[in-house]
Design an enzyme around this catalytic site. Structure first.
Site, PDB file in Angstrom:
ATOM      1  N   CYS A  32      55.183  39.942 -26.382  1.00  0.00           N
ATOM      2  CA  CYS A  32      56.232  39.754 -25.308  1.00  0.00           C
ATOM      3  C   CYS A  32      55.801  38.876 -24.368  1.00  0.00           C
ATOM      4  CB  CYS A  32      56.637  40.826 -24.649  1.00  0.00           C
ATOM      5  SG  CYS A  32      55.525  41.778 -23.384  1.00  0.00           S
ATOM      6  N   CYS A  82      49.037  45.391 -22.029  1.00  0.00           N
ATOM      7  CA  CYS A  82      50.297  44.615 -22.066  1.00  0.00           C
ATOM      8  C   CYS A  82      51.140  45.323 -20.778  1.00  0.00           C
ATOM      9  CB  CYS A  82      51.189  44.341 -22.918  1.00  0.00           C
ATOM     10  SG  CYS A  82      52.629  43.932 -22.841  1.00  0.00           S
ATOM     11  N   ASP A 141      18.398  54.189 -51.929  1.00  0.00           N
ATOM     12  CA  ASP A 141      19.294  52.928 -51.436  1.00  0.00           C
ATOM     13  C   ASP A 141      18.313  51.882 -50.622  1.00  0.00           C
ATOM     14  OD1 ASP A 141      21.550  51.276 -51.435  1.00  0.00           O
ATOM     15  OD2 ASP A 141      22.614  52.417 -49.965  1.00  0.00           O
ATOM     16  N   TYR A 173       9.361  54.632 -59.368  1.00  0.00           N
ATOM     17  CA  TYR A 173      10.141  55.107 -60.407  1.00  0.00           C
ATOM     18  C   TYR A 173      10.092  54.238 -61.878  1.00  0.00           C
ATOM     19  CZ  TYR A 173      13.105  51.856 -58.357  1.00  0.00           C
ATOM     20  OH  TYR A 173      13.744  50.516 -57.799  1.00  0.00           O
ATOM     21  N   LYS A 195      18.818  58.099 -56.659  1.00  0.00           N
ATOM     22  CA  LYS A 195      18.907  56.558 -56.396  1.00  0.00           C
ATOM     23  C   LYS A 195      18.766  56.151 -55.215  1.00  0.00           C
ATOM     24  CE  LYS A 195      21.410  52.604 -58.212  1.00  0.00           C
ATOM     25  NZ  LYS A 195      21.454  51.722 -57.210  1.00  0.00           N
ATOM     26  N   LYS A 238      26.741  57.300 -59.594  1.00  0.00           N
ATOM     27  CA  LYS A 238      27.171  56.835 -58.280  1.00  0.00           C
ATOM     28  C   LYS A 238      27.742  57.836 -57.584  1.00  0.00           C
ATOM     29  CE  LYS A 238      25.858  52.879 -57.014  1.00  0.00           C
ATOM     30  NZ  LYS A 238      26.446  51.652 -57.165  1.00  0.00           N
ATOM     31  N   GLU A 274      16.354  61.477 -61.413  1.00  0.00           N
ATOM     32  CA  GLU A 274      15.929  61.563 -60.099  1.00  0.00           C
ATOM     33  C   GLU A 274      17.059  60.867 -58.978  1.00  0.00           C
ATOM     34  OE1 GLU A 274      13.379  58.949 -62.065  1.00  0.00           O
ATOM     35  OE2 GLU A 274      13.704  57.177 -61.109  1.00  0.00           O
ATOM     36  N   CYS A 283      57.943  45.587 -23.537  1.00  0.00           N
ATOM     37  CA  CYS A 283      57.451  44.668 -24.560  1.00  0.00           C
ATOM     38  C   CYS A 283      58.091  45.212 -25.842  1.00  0.00           C
ATOM     39  CB  CYS A 283      56.051  45.213 -24.315  1.00  0.00           C
ATOM     40  SG  CYS A 283      55.149  44.430 -25.984  1.00  0.00           S
ATOM     41  N   CYS A 312      50.123  38.942 -23.587  1.00  0.00           N
ATOM     42  CA  CYS A 312      50.612  39.762 -24.611  1.00  0.00           C
ATOM     43  C   CYS A 312      51.278  39.228 -25.897  1.00  0.00           C
ATOM     44  CB  CYS A 312      51.504  40.651 -24.320  1.00  0.00           C
ATOM     45  SG  CYS A 312      52.361  41.875 -25.783  1.00  0.00           S
TER      46      CYS A 312
HETATM   47  S1  IVH Z   1      15.433  52.078 -62.321  1.00  0.00           S
HETATM   48  C1  IVH Z   1      16.164  49.541 -65.522  1.00  0.00           C
HETATM   49  N1  IVH Z   1      15.442  54.234 -60.345  1.00  0.00           N
HETATM   50  O1  IVH Z   1      18.734  50.561 -58.332  1.00  0.00           O
HETATM   51  C2  IVH Z   1      16.030  50.603 -64.556  1.00  0.00           C
HETATM   52  N2  IVH Z   1      16.180  52.134 -59.969  1.00  0.00           N
HETATM   53  O2  IVH Z   1      20.953  49.164 -59.912  1.00  0.00           O
HETATM   54  C3  IVH Z   1      16.059  49.824 -63.289  1.00  0.00           C
HETATM   55  N3  IVH Z   1      17.154  51.997 -57.659  1.00  0.00           N
HETATM   56  O3  IVH Z   1      17.276  47.458 -58.842  1.00  0.00           O
HETATM   57  C4  IVH Z   1      15.347  50.548 -61.908  1.00  0.00           C
HETATM   58  N4  IVH Z   1      16.453  54.118 -57.030  1.00  0.00           N
HETATM   59  O4  IVH Z   1      16.562  48.817 -56.662  1.00  0.00           O
HETATM   60  C5  IVH Z   1      15.527  53.003 -60.849  1.00  0.00           C
HETATM   61  N5  IVH Z   1      15.250  56.016 -59.036  1.00  0.00           N
HETATM   62  C6  IVH Z   1      15.270  54.775 -59.224  1.00  0.00           C
HETATM   63  C7  IVH Z   1      16.103  53.892 -58.471  1.00  0.00           C
HETATM   64  C8  IVH Z   1      16.535  52.860 -58.936  1.00  0.00           C
HETATM   65  C9  IVH Z   1      16.918  53.028 -56.747  1.00  0.00           C
HETATM   66  C10 IVH Z   1      17.861  50.634 -57.466  1.00  0.00           C
HETATM   67  C11 IVH Z   1      16.705  49.640 -57.812  1.00  0.00           C
HETATM   68  C12 IVH Z   1      17.490  48.700 -59.063  1.00  0.00           C
HETATM   69  C13 IVH Z   1      18.711  49.034 -58.667  1.00  0.00           C
HETATM   70  C14 IVH Z   1      19.644  49.279 -60.028  1.00  0.00           C
END
Ligand code: IVH
Length: 676
Positions: A413, A428, A120, A228, A118, A316, A116, A433, A410
């Site tokens: 100079c 300047c 932010d 999640y 990640k 990442k 899934e 210069c 400046c």
């Molecule tokens: S799982 C052990 N799933 O990522 C599993 N984390 O670097 C821990 N995060 O603190 C979390 N999306 O804030 C999981 N789909 C996702 C996520 C997720 C964002 C963040 C979460 C966690 C950090 C870990």
């Protein structure tokens, strides 16, 4: 208090249930079935009943807002620690993760994973007791977080009560609270208008909105949730992540926008690719993909290594941003004298490149973002452009940070410093210069300018400091013996440079004009000028108006070019360069301009409908050396009038300007007809 009858109770319960359902349709499914107005009417009705009968259900939508501000956020011990994730930065590292998992499990079969995005945002734990939201807490250090229940209640996507599904006695549901990118941008615009500091990114905005003492502020920020993960659970059992996610969906919790169950590393990588492809269309910021072993039994066997589970990893995406500290700010003087503040950073790796410098653009920007020496900042790198500071992490301030004021003089100079017309840039004014001169020479010799190989920044610096090159012309006076006396040159390198200088004497007008470093004249403008002026001499004493007439030339460039070619010192320099053997050809000069130029010095204005398109008529005039202008003035020589001519014709008559037809114009180009 009015006593509450069973009937009223039922009505209140029905209203709460209905409103919660509509809230879920709107905020979780994004597909409402009633209008906002209808929702508001029902909400107000519920609120009235609650007040009248003092009967308030714990999951009533009215309970989302209105909590009094807190003095501080209380600490919360997590029953199960909230872990962090190991990272994988390439598909190979994803394959290694899968190989590690299989080795650990001694598994010959492919392992099942969920994949899934990640998110932010800010990690959150939602604790439900008997189906009712009991507490919301931040991750904190993983063991102890902060109680943000009243704030999280205001997030409409957070269910206040578990519905439509089996209810465990107690469950910790984990997820990410985040802000959509659009919402983040709107919020920052508002904050800037109000003079407040902007948030560095949607994650900081979400965190700042949740970690509030006043929940009414959180309520105003449009926050979202994606669930999640699971912490401790009592009174129910889940066998796998997939089963848990299915339960979450049924129980009305928002889950990640994409979540797939796949086998083996190939399956995982194909979902990562899908997420990468869809990423730009996400309403939220995703910084990667999270890969989890699906089976909870296997997760248990795999266990935890320090603070990271062996059963999960985060792939990442290449980073665009990094966080670092500003060690120093300096005022850097550019080629045209513009003084730019530049930040020297504690080196930070962003997307595989070490960044240690960042432009701060100008002092308006410093003030707007309140950037100070010693600040912790978020730096962004996009493509090949110079990294820039996105925002300051104000919460990291210690009080020891220092402001950086624009210089009075400046820094190189000591000349006076002037503010630009717009008031944004400092400049300047010192003509000699050293910083400006060195950069002008460096620019002159650079690849797209005179292309003198071997005359890069370092050598310019050296030749300048030895007093050998203080002006363009000095380059052509350099002798091999001069170079051989310098530390950086040997026989071959000295000869090469002399040869390169000699070669550069054959050049084109476009290149030469660009090399001169006239303010605002880039490569394109230089080419346009070359297309419109036969040779360098034709530019001497040129007037602004003459340049503005060239299509695409603006007032700023025209003014700057005219200023340059009306300065006797500049003209003297150009003459000197020519006397040193510079040969400037002009292949860019428009062919139409060659040959007879019967219209030289004449200005034409076209009006009305002519037998030929206007641009063709203009080209005809310009091809004969004339100018086609847009408006009639005393300086107009001819008005070419077609059918339905209006105000311009009247004005030309008033001013006594000669009026001719298109046919007469054509005759004139052939030397027939009269030249008035
Ligand atoms: S799982 C052990 N799933 O990522 C599993 N984390 O670097 C821990 N995060 O603190 C979390 N999306 O804030 C999981 N789909 C996702 C996520 C997720 C964002 C963040 C979460 C966690 C950090 C870990």
């Amino acid at each position: 208090m009015t006593s509450v009858s069973a009937e009223i109770k039922l009505e209140i319960e029905k209203l709460v249930k209905g409103l919660n359902y509509h809230c879920y349709r709107y905020y979780v499914l994004d597909s409402p079935v009633i209008s906002d107005a209808e929702y508001d009417t029902q909400y107000r009705h519920l609120k009235d009943l609650e007040e009248k009968y003092q009967y308030v259900l714990p999951d009533s939508p009215t309970q989302r807002v209105g909590a009094p501000p807190l003095d501080k956020l209380e600490k919360v011990q997590h029953t199960e620690p909230m872990l962090s994730l190991d990272n994988a930065f390439s598909y190979d590292e994803v394959r290694e993760f899968d190989a590690r998992v299989r080795r650990f499990l001694k598994s010959d079969e492919e392992v099942e994973y969920t994949v899934e995005p990640k998110y932010d945002g800010l990690a959150m734990e939602l604790t439900y007791r008997n189906g009712i939201l009991y507490r919301a807490s931040t991750r904190g250090d993983g063991n102890v977080g902060e109680d943000v229940t009243v704030n999280i209640r205001t997030v409409r996507a957070v269910p206040l009560k578990i519905e439509d599904a089996d209810i465990p006695e107690e469950i910790d549901i984990r997820g990410e609270v985040y802000m959509e990118v659009k919402e983040f941008e709107t919020l920052n615009e508002e904050r800037e208008k109000e003079g407040g500091p902007a948030f560095a990114n949607p994650r900081n905005a979400a965190a700042g909105s949740v970690r509030q003492l006043d929940s009414s502020i959180t309520a105003k920020r449009k926050l979202h949730l994606a669930c999640y993960g699971i912490g401790s659970v009592r009174g129910m059992e889940f066998k796998s992540q997939w089963e848990f996610i299915k339960w979450l969906k049924q129980a009305r919790f928002p889950v990640p926008e994409i979540i797939e169950l796949v086998k083996g590393s190939d399956g995982v990588i194909s979902v990562i690719k899908e997420i990468e492809a869809k990423r730009k269309d996400f309403s939220f910021e995703a910084d990667g993909a999270v890969i989890k072993v699906n089976d909870f039994g296997l997760q248990k066997i795999l266990g935890i290594k320090t603070r990271e589970p062996r059963w999960a990893t985060a792939y990442k995406f290449p980073a665009h941003q990094g966080t670092t500290v500003i060690n120093e700010i300096i005022a850097s003087v550019g080629r045209t004298g513009t003084i730019t503040p530049v930040a020297f950073l504690e080196p930070v790796r962003i997307g595989g490149v070490t960044v240690s410098r960042s432009t701060l653009h100008n002092w308006d920007e410093i003030e707007r973002k309140d950037i100070r020496i010693g600040d912790t900042v978020v730096v962004e790198r996009a493509g090949d452009v110079i990294p820039h500071v996105v925002a300051v992490l104000i919460e990291k301030r210690t009080g020891k940070e220092n402001k950086f004021d624009p210089p009075d003089e400046c820094p190189v100079c000591g000349s006076e410093v002037e503010r630009d017309e717009g008031g944004v840039a400092f400049r300047c004014i010192g003509l000699n210069c050293p910083a400006q001169v060195r950069q002008r020479i460096g620019h002159y010799a650079s690849r797209s300018a005179m292309d003198i190989d071997g005359l890069g920044e370092k050598n310019v610096e050296l030749l300048y400091s030895r007093g050998l090159v203080r002006h363009f012309a000095d380059i052509y006076r350099l002798k091999k013996s001069d170079l051989l006396a310098l530390p950086r040159f040997a026989e071959k390198s000295a000869q090469n440079l002399i040869d390169a200088i000699e070669k550069s004497k054959q050049t084109t007008l476009a290149r030469f004009l660009y090399s001169l470093g006239i303010v605002h004249v880039g490569e394109y403008a230089a080419k346009l000028l070359a297309g419109n002026f036969r040779d360098l001499e034709e530019l001497y004493h040129v007037q602004t108006e003459r340049i503005i007439e060239i299509k695409q030339m603006g007032e700023k460039i025209a003014g700057s070019v005219s200023h340059f070619f009306n300065d006797s010192k500049n003209l003297h320099t150009l003459d000197t360069l020519k006397s040193l053997g510079m040969k400037i050809s002009n292949p860019d000069f428009d062919e139409r301009g060659k040959g007879p130029r019967p219209f030289e010095g004449l200005t034409f204005v076209i009006t009305g409908t002519l037998p030929k398109p206007r641009n063709e008529v203009e080209a005809l005039i310009e091809g004969m050396g004339g100018r086609a202008s847009g408006s009639v003035s005393k300086k107009t020589d001819y008005l070419v009038a077609g059918e339905d001519a209006g105000s311009k014709l009247r004005k030309a008559r008033d001013l006594g300007i000669k009026i001719i037809s298109y046919e007469e114009l054509v005759a004139m180009t052939k030397g027939e007809g009269r030249l008035f």
